[in-house]
Design a protein around this motif. Structure first.
Motif, PDB file in Angstrom:
ATOM      1  N   UNK A 282       0.825  -1.218   0.000  1.00 57.50           N
ATOM      2  CA  UNK A 282       0.000   0.000   0.000  1.00 57.50           C
ATOM      3  C   UNK A 282       0.858   1.267   0.000  1.00 57.50           C
ATOM      4  N   UNK A 283       1.824   1.307  -0.900  1.00 57.09           N
ATOM      5  CA  UNK A 283       2.706   2.466  -1.028  1.00 57.09           C
ATOM      6  C   UNK A 283       1.934   3.684  -1.534  1.00 57.09           C
ATOM      7  N   UNK A 284       1.096   3.487  -2.558  1.00 60.26           N
ATOM      8  CA  UNK A 284       0.349   4.623  -3.106  1.00 60.26           C
ATOM      9  C   UNK A 284      -0.598   5.240  -2.080  1.00 60.26           C
ATOM     10  N   UNK A 285      -1.391   4.462  -1.334  1.00 63.61           N
ATOM     11  CA  UNK A 285      -2.215   5.070  -0.287  1.00 63.61           C
ATOM     12  C   UNK A 285      -1.395   5.860   0.735  1.00 63.61           C
ATOM     13  N   UNK A 286      -0.204   5.356   1.068  1.00 63.93           N
ATOM     14  CA  UNK A 286       0.652   6.077   2.008  1.00 63.93           C
ATOM     15  C   UNK A 286       1.105   7.411   1.432  1.00 63.93           C
ATOM     16  N   UNK A 287       1.434   7.421   0.148  1.00 61.20           N
ATOM     17  CA  UNK A 287       1.858   8.672  -0.492  1.00 61.20           C
ATOM     18  C   UNK A 287       0.701   9.653  -0.614  1.00 61.20           C
ATOM     19  N   UNK A 288      -0.507   9.130  -0.746  1.00 56.57           N
ATOM     20  CA  UNK A 288      -1.686   9.995  -0.837  1.00 56.57           C
ATOM     21  C   UNK A 288      -1.995  10.681   0.485  1.00 56.57           C
ATOM     22  N   UNK A 289      -1.517  10.132   1.584  1.00 55.56           N
ATOM     23  CA  UNK A 289      -1.762  10.740   2.889  1.00 55.56           C
ATOM     24  C   UNK A 289      -3.248  10.793   3.215  1.00 55.56           C
ATOM     25  N   UNK A 290      -3.735  11.979   3.532  1.00 58.05           N
ATOM     26  CA  UNK A 290      -5.141  12.143   3.900  1.00 58.05           C
ATOM     27  C   UNK A 290      -6.084  11.849   2.750  1.00 58.05           C
ATOM     28  N   UNK A 291      -5.567  11.865   1.528  1.00 59.67           N
ATOM     29  CA  UNK A 291      -6.401  11.554   0.368  1.00 59.67           C
ATOM     30  C   UNK A 291      -6.491  10.051   0.115  1.00 59.67           C
ATOM     31  N   UNK A 292      -5.683   9.274   0.824  1.00 62.93           N
ATOM     32  CA  UNK A 292      -5.602   7.849   0.560  1.00 62.93           C
ATOM     33  C   UNK A 292      -6.574   7.024   1.377  1.00 62.93           C
ATOM     34  N   UNK A 293      -6.834   5.795   0.916  1.00 64.32           N
ATOM     35  CA  UNK A 293      -7.785   4.937   1.609  1.00 64.32           C
ATOM     36  C   UNK A 293      -7.201   4.300   2.855  1.00 64.32           C
ATOM     37  N   UNK A 294      -8.020   4.170   3.882  1.00 66.36           N
ATOM     38  CA  UNK A 294      -7.625   3.414   5.060  1.00 66.36           C
ATOM     39  C   UNK A 294      -7.807   1.919   4.787  1.00 66.36           C
ATOM     40  N   UNK A 295      -8.825   1.588   4.010  1.00 68.74           N
ATOM     41  CA  UNK A 295      -9.100   0.205   3.645  1.00 68.74           C
ATOM     42  C   UNK A 295      -9.925   0.216   2.361  1.00 68.74           C
ATOM     43  N   UNK A 296      -9.814  -0.838   1.550  1.00 62.37           N
ATOM     44  CA  UNK A 296     -10.630  -0.882   0.333  1.00 62.37           C
ATOM     45  C   UNK A 296     -12.078  -1.263   0.667  1.00 62.37           C
ATOM     46  N   UNK A 297     -13.008  -0.992  -0.251  1.00 69.84           N
ATOM     47  CA  UNK A 297     -12.826  -0.317  -1.536  1.00 69.84           C
ATOM     48  C   UNK A 297     -12.825   1.199  -1.378  1.00 69.84           C
ATOM     49  N   UNK A 298     -12.261   1.844  -2.372  1.00 73.81           N
ATOM     50  CA  UNK A 298     -12.078   3.283  -2.328  1.00 73.81           C
ATOM     51  C   UNK A 298     -11.793   3.729  -3.752  1.00 73.81           C
ATOM     52  N   UNK A 299     -12.440   4.785  -4.216  1.00 72.76           N
ATOM     53  CA  UNK A 299     -12.272   5.214  -5.600  1.00 72.76           C
ATOM     54  C   UNK A 299     -11.919   6.692  -5.679  1.00 72.76           C
ATOM     55  N   UNK A 300     -10.891   7.006  -6.456  1.00 73.48           N
ATOM     56  CA  UNK A 300     -10.497   8.385  -6.705  1.00 73.48           C
ATOM     57  C   UNK A 300     -10.747   8.726  -8.164  1.00 73.48           C
TER      58      UNK A 300
END
Length: 200
Positions: A146-164
């Protein structure tokens, strides 16, 4: 202190704590929480938020391998809208919305919109089986840590599903918390395609 006074004080303290927790859950950061006033993040529904153009943050740099062995650099996808769906094979709501995502992808592909899945915190074999089971027609990046969610920070998902939803300039324009809202796949797909059209 008399019993009645003590109970009143306790009730006030508990009420204050609840208000504080609600405030923290709804804001307290750079996430896409709804705020009052013109030009603020708009809550379309309880799980869908749209970001005004002047407040959109760029999607962080990320290059990864897809589950079918290709490499995708998200920066190379700029120039047209992008839908990123974060999922995992063990995620029940992900399975429940997959038919809707397929329907939306068929519509959006005709509108020059890319869709990319991001598989997180999953086993590669299980993730590949999921893609085969649901005959997923768009690529999925394998991001087990989950590197991308970490880079997204507050914009990233805590858990799936999640859509941007990312606009053509590579900025996060909207996000859907959890599974796509709706009772039927067709309804869910229509919501996502309408959301993309609205922000791009």
């Amino acid at each position: 202190m008399p019993r009645r006074t003590t109970l009143t004080v306790v009730a006030v303290v508990v009420a204050a704590a609840v208000v504080g927790l609600v405030a923290l859950a709804g804001g307290g950061g750079t996430g896409l929480v709804p705020e009052a006033g013109t030009g603020q993040v708009e809550q379309v529904s309880s799980s869908v938020a749209v970001v005004p153009e002047g407040q959109r943050q760029p999607l962080p740099a990320f290059t990864g391998r897809t589950l079918d062995g290709r490499e995708i650099d998200l920066a190379s996808l700029r120039g047209r809208p992008l839908v990123l769906n974060f999922w995992a094979s063990w995620c029940g709501p992900c399975r429940a919305e997959q038919e809707a995502l397929e329907l939306a992808n068929k519509t959006l592909a005709g509108q020059d919109v890319r869709m990319v899945g991001v598989n997180i915190r999953d086993d590669e074999g299980a993730a590949s089986s999921y893609l085969e089971e649901f005959q997923v027609g768009y690529p999925s990046l394998f991001d087990r840590p989950a590197v991308l969610p970490a880079r997204l920070g507050a914009l990233g998902p805590q858990a799936p599903p999640y859509t941007l939803v990312v606009d053509a300039q590579g900025r996060v324009a909207a996000r859907v918390f959890g599974a796509l809202p709706g009772d039927r796949p067709e309804q869910q797909a229509a919501l996502l395609t309408d959301l993309v059209e609205r922000v791009t």
